[in-house]
Structure formats: C-alpha cells, structure tokens
Design a protein around this motif. Structure first.
Motif, PDB file in Angstrom:
ATOM      1  N   PRO A  15       0.817  -1.225   0.000  1.00 29.89           N
ATOM      2  CA  PRO A  15       0.000   0.000   0.000  1.00 29.89           C
ATOM      3  C   PRO A  15       0.851   1.276   0.000  1.00 29.89           C
ATOM      4  O   PRO A  15       0.481   2.270  -0.622  1.00 29.89           O
ATOM      5  CB  PRO A  15      -0.823  -0.105   1.283  1.00 29.89           C
ATOM      6  N   GLU A  16       1.995   1.238   0.654  1.00 25.20           N
ATOM      7  CA  GLU A  16       2.876   2.413   0.691  1.00 25.20           C
ATOM      8  C   GLU A  16       3.433   2.728  -0.702  1.00 25.20           C
ATOM      9  O   GLU A  16       3.512   3.886  -1.100  1.00 25.20           O
ATOM     10  CB  GLU A  16       4.038   2.181   1.676  1.00 25.20           C
ATOM     11  N   GLU A  17       3.819   1.686  -1.426  1.00 25.84           N
ATOM     12  CA  GLU A  17       4.337   1.886  -2.785  1.00 25.84           C
ATOM     13  C   GLU A  17       3.244   2.422  -3.709  1.00 25.84           C
ATOM     14  O   GLU A  17       3.492   3.322  -4.515  1.00 25.84           O
ATOM     15  CB  GLU A  17       4.892   0.590  -3.360  1.00 25.84           C
ATOM     16  N   VAL A  18       2.049   1.864  -3.610  1.00 27.96           N
ATOM     17  CA  VAL A  18       0.933   2.328  -4.440  1.00 27.96           C
ATOM     18  C   VAL A  18       0.651   3.791  -4.145  1.00 27.96           C
ATOM     19  O   VAL A  18       0.502   4.594  -5.061  1.00 27.96           O
ATOM     20  CB  VAL A  18      -0.325   1.463  -4.211  1.00 27.96           C
ATOM     21  N   GLN A  19       0.614   4.158  -2.869  1.00 25.94           N
ATOM     22  CA  GLN A  19       0.343   5.548  -2.507  1.00 25.94           C
ATOM     23  C   GLN A  19       1.428   6.474  -3.034  1.00 25.94           C
ATOM     24  O   GLN A  19       1.149   7.552  -3.543  1.00 25.94           O
ATOM     25  CB  GLN A  19       0.225   5.704  -0.986  1.00 25.94           C
ATOM     26  N   TYR A  20       2.692   6.053  -2.950  1.00 29.61           N
ATOM     27  CA  TYR A  20       3.790   6.858  -3.473  1.00 29.61           C
ATOM     28  C   TYR A  20       3.626   7.097  -4.976  1.00 29.61           C
ATOM     29  O   TYR A  20       3.780   8.220  -5.457  1.00 29.61           O
ATOM     30  CB  TYR A  20       5.137   6.183  -3.190  1.00 29.61           C
ATOM     31  N   LEU A  21       3.293   6.046  -5.715  1.00 23.73           N
ATOM     32  CA  LEU A  21       3.120   6.180  -7.164  1.00 23.73           C
ATOM     33  C   LEU A  21       1.951   7.105  -7.508  1.00 23.73           C
ATOM     34  O   LEU A  21       2.042   7.925  -8.427  1.00 23.73           O
ATOM     35  CB  LEU A  21       2.924   4.805  -7.805  1.00 23.73           C
ATOM     36  N   MET A  22       0.863   6.982  -6.763  1.00 29.28           N
ATOM     37  CA  MET A  22      -0.294   7.859  -7.003  1.00 29.28           C
ATOM     38  C   MET A  22       0.042   9.311  -6.683  1.00 29.28           C
ATOM     39  O   MET A  22      -0.319  10.226  -7.426  1.00 29.28           O
ATOM     40  CB  MET A  22      -1.493   7.407  -6.168  1.00 29.28           C
ATOM     41  N   ASP A  23       0.755   9.528  -5.571  1.00 28.73           N
ATOM     42  CA  ASP A  23       1.159  10.884  -5.202  1.00 28.73           C
ATOM     43  C   ASP A  23       2.104  11.482  -6.242  1.00 28.73           C
ATOM     44  O   ASP A  23       2.005  12.669  -6.580  1.00 28.73           O
ATOM     45  CB  ASP A  23       1.833  10.888  -3.830  1.00 28.73           C
ATOM     46  N   LEU A  24       3.019  10.669  -6.750  1.00 29.29           N
ATOM     47  CA  LEU A  24       3.964  11.136  -7.766  1.00 29.29           C
ATOM     48  C   LEU A  24       3.226  11.539  -9.045  1.00 29.29           C
ATOM     49  O   LEU A  24       3.506  12.595  -9.629  1.00 29.29           O
ATOM     50  CB  LEU A  24       4.993  10.046  -8.066  1.00 29.29           C
ATOM     51  N   MET A  25       2.269  10.724  -9.459  1.00 34.40           N
ATOM     52  CA  MET A  25       1.497  11.042 -10.654  1.00 34.40           C
ATOM     53  C   MET A  25       0.724  12.346 -10.453  1.00 34.40           C
ATOM     54  O   MET A  25       0.713  13.217 -11.325  1.00 34.40           O
ATOM     55  CB  MET A  25       0.543   9.896 -10.989  1.00 34.40           C
ATOM     56  N   LEU A  26       0.097  12.513  -9.300  1.00 32.62           N
ATOM     57  CA  LEU A  26      -0.647  13.733  -9.005  1.00 32.62           C
ATOM     58  C   LEU A  26       0.270  14.951  -9.026  1.00 32.62           C
ATOM     59  O   LEU A  26      -0.072  15.988  -9.596  1.00 32.62           O
ATOM     60  CB  LEU A  26      -1.339  13.606  -7.644  1.00 32.62           C
ATOM     61  N   GLU A  27       1.443  14.820  -8.442  1.00 27.35           N
ATOM     62  CA  GLU A  27       2.411  15.914  -8.417  1.00 27.35           C
ATOM     63  C   GLU A  27       2.786  16.349  -9.837  1.00 27.35           C
ATOM     64  O   GLU A  27       2.832  17.538 -10.149  1.00 27.35           O
ATOM     65  CB  GLU A  27       3.661  15.474  -7.661  1.00 27.35           C
ATOM     66  N   LYS A  28       3.033  15.386 -10.701  1.00 30.26           N
ATOM     67  CA  LYS A  28       3.447  15.707 -12.074  1.00 30.26           C
ATOM     68  C   LYS A  28       2.299  16.325 -12.877  1.00 30.26           C
ATOM     69  O   LYS A  28       2.506  17.266 -13.648  1.00 30.26           O
ATOM     70  CB  LYS A  28       3.976  14.462 -12.783  1.00 30.26           C
ATOM     71  N   ILE A  29       1.097  15.819 -12.699  1.00 30.67           N
ATOM     72  CA  ILE A  29      -0.057  16.383 -13.414  1.00 30.67           C
ATOM     73  C   ILE A  29      -0.326  17.796 -12.931  1.00 30.67           C
ATOM     74  O   ILE A  29      -0.557  18.705 -13.737  1.00 30.67           O
ATOM     75  CB  ILE A  29      -1.294  15.481 -13.242  1.00 30.67           C
ATOM     76  N   GLU A  30      -0.275  18.018 -11.623  1.00 33.73           N
ATOM     77  CA  GLU A  30      -0.486  19.364 -11.097  1.00 33.73           C
ATOM     78  C   GLU A  30       0.583  20.324 -11.601  1.00 33.73           C
ATOM     79  O   GLU A  30       0.288  21.476 -11.917  1.00 33.73           O
ATOM     80  CB  GLU A  30      -0.503  19.339  -9.568  1.00 33.73           C
ATOM     81  N   GLY A  31       1.828  19.854 -11.687  1.00 32.71           N
ATOM     82  CA  GLY A  31       2.908  20.684 -12.216  1.00 32.71           C
ATOM     83  C   GLY A  31       2.652  21.081 -13.663  1.00 32.71           C
ATOM     84  O   GLY A  31       2.876  22.230 -14.053  1.00 32.71           O
ATOM     85  N   LEU A  32       2.159  20.160 -14.456  1.00 28.09           N
ATOM     86  CA  LEU A  32       1.839  20.456 -15.850  1.00 28.09           C
ATOM     87  C   LEU A  32       0.705  21.472 -15.943  1.00 28.09           C
ATOM     88  O   LEU A  32       0.760  22.415 -16.734  1.00 28.09           O
ATOM     89  CB  LEU A  32       1.456  19.180 -16.588  1.00 28.09           C
ATOM     90  N   LEU A  33      -0.311  21.296 -15.120  1.00 27.80           N
ATOM     91  CA  LEU A  33      -1.459  22.201 -15.167  1.00 27.80           C
ATOM     92  C   LEU A  33      -1.090  23.628 -14.762  1.00 27.80           C
ATOM     93  O   LEU A  33      -1.736  24.582 -15.194  1.00 27.80           O
ATOM     94  CB  LEU A  33      -2.578  21.679 -14.262  1.00 27.80           C
ATOM     95  N   LYS A  34      -0.047  23.785 -13.966  1.00 27.82           N
ATOM     96  CA  LYS A  34       0.399  25.116 -13.558  1.00 27.82           C
ATOM     97  C   LYS A  34       1.098  25.851 -14.702  1.00 27.82           C
ATOM     98  O   LYS A  34       1.263  27.062 -14.645  1.00 27.82           O
ATOM     99  CB  LYS A  34       1.325  25.016 -12.353  1.00 27.82           C
TER     100      LYS A  34
END
Length: 51
Positions: A15-34
C-alpha cells in the motif's frame, strides 16, 4: 503524447508503494497544469482511463 502511468499489476505492490506512485502522478499532473502557457500553446488535454 500518451503516458502509461499505472498498470493493474502495480496494485500487488505494498500500500505504501501504491500511494507513493499515485502521489507522484498527481504531483506531475499538477505541475503540468500550472504551466498554463504550455497547455494553451500546444492544446494539451489530459484524459484518464481506468476501472
């Protein structure tokens, strides 16, 4: 551009690895949207698929 971000097999990870991957994806998408100028200049669209 297509980005292959997550495969159903990845849910076999801890679960920790899955959460890390989801957080990383969110971070990158938010960075693109900015970067509104890049999005508008190239007509970037974000689509996601999943179950």
């Amino acid at each position: 551009m297509t980005i292959y971000a997550f495969n159903i097999d990845n849910f076999r990870r801890s679960p920790e690895e899955v959460q890390y991957l989801m957080d990383l994806m969110l971070e990158k998408i938010e960075g693109l949207l900015k970067q509104e100028t890049v999005i508008n200049e190239y007509g970037v669209g974000i689509h996601s698929w999943g179950t």
